[in-house]
Design a protein around this motif. Structure first.
Motif, PDB file in Angstrom:
ATOM      1  N   SER A 188       0.840  -1.203   0.000  1.00  0.00           N
ATOM      2  CA  SER A 188       0.000   0.000   0.000  1.00  0.00           C
ATOM      3  C   SER A 188       0.876   1.255   0.000  1.00  0.00           C
ATOM      4  CB  SER A 188      -0.966  -0.007   1.187  1.00  0.00           C
ATOM      5  OG  SER A 188      -0.257  -0.079   2.402  1.00  0.00           O
ATOM      6  N   GLY A 189       2.046   1.182   0.637  1.00  0.00           N
ATOM      7  CA  GLY A 189       2.985   2.303   0.576  1.00  0.00           C
ATOM      8  C   GLY A 189       3.430   2.582  -0.851  1.00  0.00           C
ATOM      9  N   VAL A 190       3.669   1.523  -1.605  1.00  0.00           N
ATOM     10  CA  VAL A 190       4.077   1.672  -3.018  1.00  0.00           C
ATOM     11  C   VAL A 190       2.984   2.397  -3.804  1.00  0.00           C
ATOM     12  CG1 VAL A 190       4.539   0.397  -5.150  1.00  0.00           C
ATOM     13  CG2 VAL A 190       5.654  -0.304  -3.012  1.00  0.00           C
ATOM     14  N   ALA A 191       1.742   1.969  -3.623  1.00  0.00           N
ATOM     15  CA  ALA A 191       0.631   2.606  -4.343  1.00  0.00           C
ATOM     16  C   ALA A 191       0.514   4.078  -3.958  1.00  0.00           C
ATOM     17  CB  ALA A 191      -0.675   1.865  -4.047  1.00  0.00           C
ATOM     18  N   GLU A 192       0.666   4.359  -2.670  1.00  0.00           N
ATOM     19  CA  GLU A 192       0.560   5.746  -2.192  1.00  0.00           C
ATOM     20  C   GLU A 192       1.655   6.641  -2.751  1.00  0.00           C
ATOM     21  OE1 GLU A 192      -1.111   4.550   2.139  1.00  0.00           O
ATOM     22  OE2 GLU A 192       0.375   6.178   2.112  1.00  0.00           O
TER      23      GLU A 192
ATOM     24  N   GLU B  19       1.102   7.449  -6.350  1.00  0.00           N
ATOM     25  CA  GLU B  19       0.071   8.489  -6.496  1.00  0.00           C
ATOM     26  C   GLU B  19       0.616   9.859  -6.153  1.00  0.00           C
ATOM     27  OE1 GLU B  19      -2.812   6.735  -8.210  1.00  0.00           O
ATOM     28  OE2 GLU B  19      -3.391   8.665  -7.309  1.00  0.00           O
ATOM     29  N   GLU B  20       1.258   9.935  -4.987  1.00  0.00           N
ATOM     30  CA  GLU B  20       1.645  11.219  -4.397  1.00  0.00           C
ATOM     31  C   GLU B  20       2.729  11.929  -5.209  1.00  0.00           C
ATOM     32  OE1 GLU B  20       2.306  10.785  -0.184  1.00  0.00           O
ATOM     33  OE2 GLU B  20       3.742  12.446  -0.224  1.00  0.00           O
ATOM     34  N   ASN B  21       3.712  11.158  -5.689  1.00  0.00           N
ATOM     35  CA  ASN B  21       4.842  11.753  -6.412  1.00  0.00           C
ATOM     36  C   ASN B  21       4.764  11.476  -7.915  1.00  0.00           C
ATOM     37  OD1 ASN B  21       5.803  12.636  -3.948  1.00  0.00           O
ATOM     38  ND2 ASN B  21       7.336  11.035  -3.726  1.00  0.00           N
ATOM     39  N   ARG B  22       3.524  11.409  -8.423  1.00  0.00           N
ATOM     40  CA  ARG B  22       3.263  11.025  -9.809  1.00  0.00           C
ATOM     41  C   ARG B  22       4.130  11.787 -10.812  1.00  0.00           C
ATOM     42  NH1 ARG B  22      -0.331   8.313 -12.385  1.00  0.00           N
ATOM     43  NH2 ARG B  22      -1.310   7.725 -10.427  1.00  0.00           N
ATOM     44  N   GLU B  23       4.202  13.099 -10.628  1.00  0.00           N
ATOM     45  CA  GLU B  23       4.876  13.944 -11.602  1.00  0.00           C
ATOM     46  C   GLU B  23       6.390  13.712 -11.577  1.00  0.00           C
ATOM     47  OE1 GLU B  23       4.753  18.692 -12.367  1.00  0.00           O
ATOM     48  OE2 GLU B  23       3.034  17.795 -11.295  1.00  0.00           O
ATOM     49  N   ARG B  24       6.932  13.754 -10.369  1.00  0.00           N
ATOM     50  CA  ARG B  24       8.367  13.511 -10.191  1.00  0.00           C
ATOM     51  C   ARG B  24       8.757  12.137 -10.770  1.00  0.00           C
ATOM     52  NH1 ARG B  24      13.730  14.889  -8.412  1.00  0.00           N
ATOM     53  NH2 ARG B  24      14.583  13.080  -7.375  1.00  0.00           N
ATOM     54  N   ILE B  25       7.918  11.130 -10.509  1.00  0.00           N
ATOM     55  CA  ILE B  25       8.206   9.769 -10.951  1.00  0.00           C
ATOM     56  C   ILE B  25       8.150   9.670 -12.473  1.00  0.00           C
ATOM     57  CG2 ILE B  25       7.267   7.403 -10.937  1.00  0.00           C
ATOM     58  CD1 ILE B  25       6.547   7.974  -7.920  1.00  0.00           C
ATOM     59  N   ALA B  26       7.147  10.328 -13.076  1.00  0.00           N
ATOM     60  CA  ALA B  26       7.055  10.333 -14.541  1.00  0.00           C
ATOM     61  C   ALA B  26       8.294  10.987 -15.152  1.00  0.00           C
ATOM     62  CB  ALA B  26       5.783  11.054 -14.985  1.00  0.00           C
TER      63      ALA B  26
END
Lengths: 396, 396
Positions: free
Chosen positions: B14-18, B21-28
């Motif tokens: 669940s931490g991975v999913a969160e 979600e939370e850092n979507r832009e940075r991760i992309a």
């Protein structure tokens, strides 16, 4: 087999050649093929060096040799190093360096050439010597929004402060001893006045926050003004004085970066980073806090990082590593003087104590020491007003 | 856009999913494309989860969906996790995991399947939680012959020992408190008896020395036998007791690995790694010593490492990351009992003091404490002979 060239055969350059010789097999295993030093470019003669047969003086031999795919730049400075790096990248060769001055000042331009030519410009050794820090930030913390990075980034000043703290020796005396032992240079200005640490914190800020931070544009304070009185007062309050480079992102997206002595509580692990060692803390929104510790300089540790980058460049010959950052507009950098922080102040006379909002106050032979509330540098100066200020340092 | 699936929606999953979600832009930005969680596989219903719509029960949906290119395995254990990892890799999907038990026991097999299928099996989160350690070893220290690796690899036992040292609370009491706070599990055996640390030191040894080290084959001692008397004696002598996993390479090329409590001088930085934090030291022949410190467990730190690996897998879809190690023959592992070390011994009666060759001796209420010379465990036992041994621990 991959051929490389080493530019500049000083401490780090000769360390690179030695490590490549010594760990030949391990390195070939890691890179997938053998790595061979074809040329060493230096203007000096070195007839007694085991590498004498590979020594040349003319960089253009390297530049025009299609067999050389990776160039190691360990010249230092921003003159020949800048020119040769530009030319090597433009000739389609990857460049690996330990030259923090060049990366901090011209990294943006050099990474742009590397991108255009689809080659790598790698500089793990430019910060923290042998400590893996650039790769962890650019590869392992990629899931994080990084909020803050700070560290003990200069071994010379940390050595001097450690001895001042441990032995109560004054700054001048420890500096002379450090020069005698080879831990400080004959002209110690770049280390002692914080310029070396400034270059390194700018490189870390560039990578962590994605915007170019110019080392000329940040506030830099060194350690030459630190007296044994303050070392002693800080120690009595449970703090050590350490020189930190520090950078963080503000809620509005701007970045601030600076170098200054800080009081660090001896409860923090980084307060135990002593002698010539370096320690770097990175804070990410998922990870929390992480510390990287090791030898921040020295022939073999620095060579370890350079050669790892050479291996990486060899493995990525067909694929550029995507590291880099953007130019910054005029408003991207916030002045560290406007950032509120806790302060240690030693003064005589009458400051505005109410405005200092001190958490602790010490009397000491006609002087007072305050650990203040959270204030910007401007607020602090206003509160100190007419008092005779003997020392003021930030508290981490 | 890249689709991934998460297997097991417990704390880490669940931490991975969160974090995604939370850092979507940075991760992309890091991955070069958006990462989307298409499926979450769990046998439990979770109607209240924001991810409920993606929850499925049948792994074969993931296995047969060509849109899913990366699978996150956060199930834990070696049953379903092993089967699903085999099947995902065989179906040509990269797998990322935090499952140290699986990597330590079956990493060799799973990396072989990954190699055959030209996909990645990545496990940064399996050691040290969010601390970057696997990537630094496999990418930044590649120019080094690594001699030794050791660390505080288990946060639960470090928390218990830290409180025993700081507050003089006995083991049983601190363990109950740790269970109440969620730092220790209801069945604390795997942590307290050292099995969790054993899995981690085996993974580190695999990577540092290139030969498979079986966690079932190494000596493992936990902390349940540590008394306040020893915590106190050690403290008086300038040492802290910490549980270390440790592995090193012998001059003949064999490797030894073990888990045991150690006395660590409070001059060493790692002695200051307290509470639930982890610290790992790597020693290379060029680098010297390097320490990595941070949160060794926890939802978000662990997710930070898992998601960084997902990003890495996405970036390397066309190119496998070359990590792995070889099977070990029967003689590759040396018994830790045969390795000489300094010891702390507390006993009553009459050992062979000459053979103990002590550097220090303490009298304490009818007992004697010795800090011995360098001895193997067998030599130590012979020297202790008929004495009544109350405690013996290695000294780092």
């Amino acid at each position: 087999m991959v051929n490389i060239a080493i530019l500049g055969f000083g401490t780090v350059g000769s360390g690179v050649a030695e490590v490549i010789e010594e760990n030949r097999e391990r390195i070939a295993g890691s890179a997938g093929e053998e790595i061979c030093v074809k040329y060493i470019v230096d203007i000096r003669d070195m007839p007694d060096s085991p590498f004498a047969s590979r020594l040349i003086r003319d960089f253009s031999v390297v530049e025009s040799d299609p067999e050389v795919s990776v160039v190691v730049e360990t010249i230092g400075g921003t003159r020949a190093a800048l020119e040769f790096t530009r030319r090597a990248l433009s000739a389609g060769k990857s460049v690996v360096t330990s030259n923090k001055e060049l990366v901090a000042a011209h990294g943006l331009e050099l990474l742009a050439i590397a991108k255009e030519k689809n080659v790598n410009y790698l500089f793990e050794a430019s910060v923290g010597g042998g400590i893996p820090i650039i790769s962890p930030i650019t590869q392992c913390l990629t899931a994080n929004e990084i909020d803050e990075v700070y560290g003990i980034l200069n071994g010379t000043t940390n050595y001097i402060l450690t001895r001042m703290i441990a032995e109560g020796c004054p700054f001048d005396e420890v500096l002379r001893e450090a020069q005698r032992l080879g831990y400080a240079e004959a002209d110690p200005t770049a280390d002692v006045e914080g310029y070396d640490a400034a270059r390194k914190i700018c490189i870390l800020a560039d990578l962590c926050f994605g915007k170019n931070v110019d080392p000329e544009a940040i506030r830099v304070e060194g350690i030459s003004g630190i007296s044994l009185t303050d070392v002693d007062c800080a120690g009595g309050l449970g703090y050590k004085i350490k020189l930190l480079g520090r950078a963080y992102r503000l809620p509005d997206g701007r970045v601030t970066a600076y170098v200054a002595p800080h009081l660090i509580s001896d409860k923090y692990l980084i307060s135990r980073v002593d002698g010539v060692m370096n320690g770097i803390v990175v804070h990410g929104n998922a990870l929390g806090e992480c510390l990287f510790y090791g030898a921040g300089a020295g022939k073999r540790p620095t060579a370890s990082a350079v050669v790892a980058d050479v291996i990486d460049a060899v493995k990525h010959r067909q694929r550029r590593r995507t590291i880099g950052w953007e130019p910054a507009d005029g408003n991207a950098l916030a002045d560290a003087r406007d950032m509120a922080t806790f302060w240690y102040v030693r003064c005589a006379g009458s400051p505005d104590v109410r405005a200092l909002n001190p958490r602790r106050t010490l009397e000491r032979g006609g002087e007072r020491v305050y650990l203040t509330g959270s204030l910007t540098a401007r607020e602090l100066d206003a509160a100190l007003g007419p008092a005779d200020v003997r020392a003021k340092f930030r508290i981490l």
